[in-house]
Design a protein around this motif. Structure first.
Motif, PDB file in Angstrom:
ATOM      1  N   GLU A 163       0.834  -1.205   0.000  1.00 50.95           N
ATOM      2  CA  GLU A 163       0.000   0.000   0.000  1.00 50.95           C
ATOM      3  C   GLU A 163       0.867   1.253   0.000  1.00 50.95           C
ATOM      4  N   MET A 164       1.973   1.216   0.704  1.00 46.70           N
ATOM      5  CA  MET A 164       2.907   2.338   0.664  1.00 46.70           C
ATOM      6  C   MET A 164       3.370   2.569  -0.774  1.00 46.70           C
ATOM      7  N   GLY A 165       3.665   1.490  -1.476  1.00 44.94           N
ATOM      8  CA  GLY A 165       4.080   1.603  -2.877  1.00 44.94           C
ATOM      9  C   GLY A 165       2.979   2.181  -3.747  1.00 44.94           C
ATOM     10  N   ARG A 166       1.742   1.732  -3.528  1.00 44.49           N
ATOM     11  CA  ARG A 166       0.627   2.259  -4.309  1.00 44.49           C
ATOM     12  C   ARG A 166       0.460   3.760  -4.102  1.00 44.49           C
ATOM     13  N   GLN A 167       0.797   4.218  -2.912  1.00 47.47           N
ATOM     14  CA  GLN A 167       0.640   5.632  -2.585  1.00 47.47           C
ATOM     15  C   GLN A 167       1.954   6.415  -2.689  1.00 47.47           C
ATOM     16  N   SER A 168       2.994   5.755  -3.225  1.00 55.20           N
ATOM     17  CA  SER A 168       4.321   6.382  -3.366  1.00 55.20           C
ATOM     18  C   SER A 168       4.786   6.994  -2.050  1.00 55.20           C
ATOM     19  N   LEU A 169       4.728   6.198  -0.995  1.00 56.06           N
ATOM     20  CA  LEU A 169       5.050   6.669   0.348  1.00 56.06           C
ATOM     21  C   LEU A 169       6.224   5.857   0.887  1.00 56.06           C
ATOM     22  N   SER A 170       7.283   6.528   1.294  1.00 51.50           N
ATOM     23  CA  SER A 170       8.444   5.841   1.875  1.00 51.50           C
ATOM     24  C   SER A 170       8.166   5.510   3.329  1.00 51.50           C
ATOM     25  N   SER A 171       8.973   4.622   3.903  1.00 50.60           N
ATOM     26  CA  SER A 171       8.800   4.293   5.317  1.00 50.60           C
ATOM     27  C   SER A 171       9.119   5.515   6.185  1.00 50.60           C
ATOM     28  N   ARG A 172      10.040   6.329   5.756  1.00 48.67           N
ATOM     29  CA  ARG A 172      10.354   7.560   6.485  1.00 48.67           C
ATOM     30  C   ARG A 172       9.146   8.495   6.490  1.00 48.67           C
ATOM     31  N   ALA A 173       8.506   8.652   5.327  1.00 53.38           N
ATOM     32  CA  ALA A 173       7.319   9.512   5.230  1.00 53.38           C
ATOM     33  C   ALA A 173       6.165   8.943   6.052  1.00 53.38           C
ATOM     34  N   LEU A 174       5.990   7.633   6.019  1.00 52.45           N
ATOM     35  CA  LEU A 174       4.947   7.005   6.833  1.00 52.45           C
ATOM     36  C   LEU A 174       5.236   7.240   8.308  1.00 52.45           C
ATOM     37  N   GLY A 175       6.484   7.121   8.699  1.00 46.13           N
ATOM     38  CA  GLY A 175       6.875   7.387  10.074  1.00 46.13           C
ATOM     39  C   GLY A 175       6.523   8.808  10.494  1.00 46.13           C
ATOM     40  N   ARG A 176       6.783   9.750   9.602  1.00 47.40           N
ATOM     41  CA  ARG A 176       6.435  11.148   9.912  1.00 47.40           C
ATOM     42  C   ARG A 176       4.931  11.304  10.119  1.00 47.40           C
ATOM     43  N   LEU A 177       4.151  10.615   9.290  1.00 46.64           N
ATOM     44  CA  LEU A 177       2.695  10.721   9.397  1.00 46.64           C
ATOM     45  C   LEU A 177       2.164  10.194  10.730  1.00 46.64           C
ATOM     46  N   ILE A 178       2.856   9.204  11.289  1.00 42.17           N
ATOM     47  CA  ILE A 178       2.375   8.633  12.555  1.00 42.17           C
ATOM     48  C   ILE A 178       3.214   9.077  13.752  1.00 42.17           C
ATOM     49  N   GLY A 179       4.139   9.985  13.510  1.00 37.15           N
ATOM     50  CA  GLY A 179       4.921  10.540  14.604  1.00 37.15           C
ATOM     51  C   GLY A 179       6.012   9.629  15.123  1.00 37.15           C
ATOM     52  N   LYS A 180       6.573   8.804  14.258  1.00 39.47           N
ATOM     53  CA  LYS A 180       7.643   7.876  14.655  1.00 39.47           C
ATOM     54  C   LYS A 180       8.873   8.092  13.787  1.00 39.47           C
ATOM     55  N   SER A 181      10.014   7.694  14.303  1.00 39.19           N
ATOM     56  CA  SER A 181      11.279   7.877  13.585  1.00 39.19           C
ATOM     57  C   SER A 181      11.428   6.870  12.448  1.00 39.19           C
ATOM     58  N   SER A 182      12.370   7.168  11.563  1.00 34.07           N
ATOM     59  CA  SER A 182      12.641   6.232  10.470  1.00 34.07           C
ATOM     60  C   SER A 182      13.197   4.920  11.019  1.00 34.07           C
ATOM     61  N   GLN A 183      13.951   4.969  12.116  1.00 37.03           N
ATOM     62  CA  GLN A 183      14.469   3.738  12.728  1.00 37.03           C
ATOM     63  C   GLN A 183      13.327   2.884  13.283  1.00 37.03           C
ATOM     64  N   GLY A 193     -11.110  -5.704  -2.679  1.00 39.77           N
ATOM     65  CA  GLY A 193     -11.296  -4.454  -1.961  1.00 39.77           C
ATOM     66  C   GLY A 193     -10.588  -3.312  -2.642  1.00 39.77           C
ATOM     67  N   ARG A 194     -10.511  -2.187  -1.930  1.00 39.83           N
ATOM     68  CA  ARG A 194      -9.843  -1.007  -2.476  1.00 39.83           C
ATOM     69  C   ARG A 194      -8.348  -1.259  -2.562  1.00 39.83           C
ATOM     70  N   PHE A 195      -7.757  -0.762  -3.617  1.00 38.89           N
ATOM     71  CA  PHE A 195      -6.312  -0.826  -3.760  1.00 38.89           C
ATOM     72  C   PHE A 195      -5.836   0.582  -4.013  1.00 38.89           C
ATOM     73  N   GLY A 196      -5.380   1.229  -2.967  1.00 40.57           N
ATOM     74  CA  GLY A 196      -5.043   2.634  -3.049  1.00 40.57           C
ATOM     75  C   GLY A 196      -6.308   3.449  -2.861  1.00 40.57           C
ATOM     76  N   VAL A 197      -6.133   4.707  -2.645  1.00 37.39           N
ATOM     77  CA  VAL A 197      -7.275   5.586  -2.453  1.00 37.39           C
ATOM     78  C   VAL A 197      -8.052   5.646  -3.763  1.00 37.39           C
ATOM     79  N   GLY A 198      -9.339   5.366  -3.698  1.00 38.07           N
ATOM     80  CA  GLY A 198     -10.180   5.404  -4.903  1.00 38.07           C
ATOM     81  C   GLY A 198      -9.835   4.312  -5.882  1.00 38.07           C
ATOM     82  N   GLY A 199      -9.570   3.101  -5.395  1.00 38.39           N
ATOM     83  CA  GLY A 199      -9.210   1.978  -6.256  1.00 38.39           C
ATOM     84  C   GLY A 199     -10.191   1.804  -7.403  1.00 38.39           C
TER      85      GLY A 199
END
Length: 126
Positions: A21-41, A94-100
Protein backbone atom coordinates in the motif's frame (compact mmCIF):
# COMPACT_ATOMS: atom_id res chain seq x y z
CA UNK A 1 0.57 -25.67 9.42
CA UNK A 2 1.05 -24.99 13.13
CA UNK A 3 -0.40 -21.96 14.90
CA UNK A 4 3.09 -20.48 15.27
CA UNK A 5 3.79 -20.88 11.55
CA UNK A 6 0.43 -19.33 10.71
CA UNK A 7 1.10 -16.39 13.06
CA UNK A 8 4.55 -15.81 11.50
CA UNK A 9 3.07 -16.03 8.03
CA UNK A 10 0.35 -13.54 8.99
CA UNK A 11 2.90 -11.12 10.50
CA UNK A 12 4.95 -11.28 7.28
CA UNK A 13 1.81 -10.82 5.17
CA UNK A 14 0.77 -7.80 7.24
CA UNK A 15 4.12 -6.11 6.65
CA UNK A 16 3.95 -7.03 2.95
CA UNK A 17 0.50 -5.49 2.62
CA UNK A 18 1.59 -2.33 4.40
CA UNK A 19 4.59 -2.03 2.09
CA UNK A 20 2.43 -2.75 -0.97
CA UNK A 21 0.00 0.00 0.00
CA UNK A 22 2.91 2.34 0.66
CA UNK A 23 4.08 1.60 -2.88
CA UNK A 24 0.63 2.26 -4.31
CA UNK A 25 0.64 5.63 -2.59
CA UNK A 26 4.32 6.38 -3.37
CA UNK A 27 5.05 6.67 0.35
CA UNK A 28 8.44 5.84 1.88
CA UNK A 29 8.80 4.29 5.32
CA UNK A 30 10.35 7.56 6.49
CA UNK A 31 7.32 9.51 5.23
CA UNK A 32 4.95 7.00 6.83
CA UNK A 33 6.87 7.39 10.07
CA UNK A 34 6.43 11.15 9.91
CA UNK A 35 2.69 10.72 9.40
CA UNK A 36 2.37 8.63 12.55
CA UNK A 37 4.92 10.54 14.60
CA UNK A 38 7.64 7.88 14.65
CA UNK A 39 11.28 7.88 13.59
CA UNK A 40 12.64 6.23 10.47
CA UNK A 41 14.47 3.74 12.73
CA UNK A 42 11.18 2.83 14.42
CA UNK A 43 9.64 2.14 11.02
CA UNK A 44 12.68 0.23 9.80
CA UNK A 45 12.59 -2.00 12.88
CA UNK A 46 9.00 -2.96 12.01
CA UNK A 47 8.88 -2.93 8.22
CA UNK A 48 12.40 -3.62 7.01
CA UNK A 49 15.35 -5.70 8.17
CA UNK A 50 14.59 -5.39 11.82
CA UNK A 51 16.30 -4.27 14.97
CA UNK A 52 20.04 -3.70 14.56
CA UNK A 53 20.83 -5.37 17.89
CA UNK A 54 18.69 -8.50 17.48
CA UNK A 55 18.54 -8.83 13.70
CA UNK A 56 14.84 -9.60 14.00
CA UNK A 57 11.93 -7.54 12.82
CA UNK A 58 9.92 -5.99 15.65
CA UNK A 59 6.32 -7.16 15.54
CA UNK A 60 3.65 -4.55 14.92
CA UNK A 61 1.50 -3.78 17.93
CA UNK A 62 -2.12 -2.60 17.99
CA UNK A 63 -1.10 1.06 18.14
CA UNK A 64 1.17 0.56 15.10
CA UNK A 65 -1.60 -1.17 13.18
CA UNK A 66 -4.18 1.55 13.92
CA UNK A 67 -1.77 4.42 13.20
CA UNK A 68 -0.41 2.91 10.00
CA UNK A 69 -3.86 1.98 8.69
CA UNK A 70 -5.09 5.51 9.38
CA UNK A 71 -2.09 7.08 7.69
CA UNK A 72 -2.69 4.88 4.64
CA UNK A 73 -6.38 5.85 4.60
CA UNK A 74 -7.45 2.28 5.34
CA UNK A 75 -9.34 0.73 8.21
CA UNK A 76 -7.57 -1.71 10.50
CA UNK A 77 -10.04 -4.39 9.40
CA UNK A 78 -9.24 -3.78 5.74
CA UNK A 79 -5.52 -4.10 6.36
CA UNK A 80 -5.93 -7.22 8.49
CA UNK A 81 -8.27 -8.79 5.93
CA UNK A 82 -5.76 -8.27 3.14
CA UNK A 83 -2.97 -9.79 5.24
CA UNK A 84 -5.14 -12.72 6.26
CA UNK A 85 -6.00 -13.38 2.61
CA UNK A 86 -2.34 -13.33 1.62
CA UNK A 87 -1.32 -15.53 4.55
CA UNK A 88 -3.98 -18.11 3.71
CA UNK A 89 -3.43 -17.95 -0.06
CA UNK A 90 -6.83 -16.43 -0.89
CA UNK A 91 -7.69 -13.80 -3.47
CA UNK A 92 -7.45 -10.24 -2.20
CA UNK A 93 -10.42 -7.99 -2.93
CA UNK A 94 -11.30 -4.45 -1.96
CA UNK A 95 -9.84 -1.01 -2.48
CA UNK A 96 -6.31 -0.83 -3.76
CA UNK A 97 -5.04 2.63 -3.05
CA UNK A 98 -7.27 5.59 -2.45
CA UNK A 99 -10.18 5.40 -4.90
CA UNK A 100 -9.21 1.98 -6.26
CA UNK A 101 -10.53 1.17 -9.73
CA UNK A 102 -11.52 -1.90 -11.68
CA UNK A 103 -8.07 -1.81 -13.30
CA UNK A 104 -6.51 -2.06 -9.85
CA UNK A 105 -8.52 -5.19 -9.16
CA UNK A 106 -7.65 -6.63 -12.56
CA UNK A 107 -4.02 -6.64 -11.43
CA UNK A 108 -4.78 -9.15 -8.67
CA UNK A 109 -3.44 -12.60 -9.48
CA UNK A 110 -6.00 -15.32 -9.02
CA UNK A 111 -5.10 -18.70 -7.56
CA UNK A 112 -6.98 -21.32 -9.59
CA UNK A 113 -7.90 -23.20 -6.40
CA UNK A 114 -9.50 -20.11 -4.87
CA UNK A 115 -11.21 -18.14 -7.63
CA UNK A 116 -12.70 -19.07 -10.98
CA UNK A 117 -13.60 -16.91 -13.96
CA UNK A 118 -17.30 -17.01 -13.12
CA UNK A 119 -16.53 -15.70 -9.61
CA UNK A 120 -14.76 -12.52 -10.73
CA UNK A 121 -17.92 -10.43 -11.02
CA UNK A 122 -18.39 -10.82 -7.26
CA UNK A 123 -15.13 -8.92 -6.70
CA UNK A 124 -16.57 -5.72 -8.16
CA UNK A 125 -19.75 -5.57 -6.06
CA UNK A 126 -18.21 -3.69 -3.12
Amino acid sequence: MSEVELAERFADALVSEIKAEMGRQSLSSRALGRLIGKSSQYMSDRLDGGNVKTGRRVLLNIWDLAAIAGALNLTEVELISRAEAVASGKVITGRFGVGGTREDLDEVAFDSDVAHEDDTDDLYDE
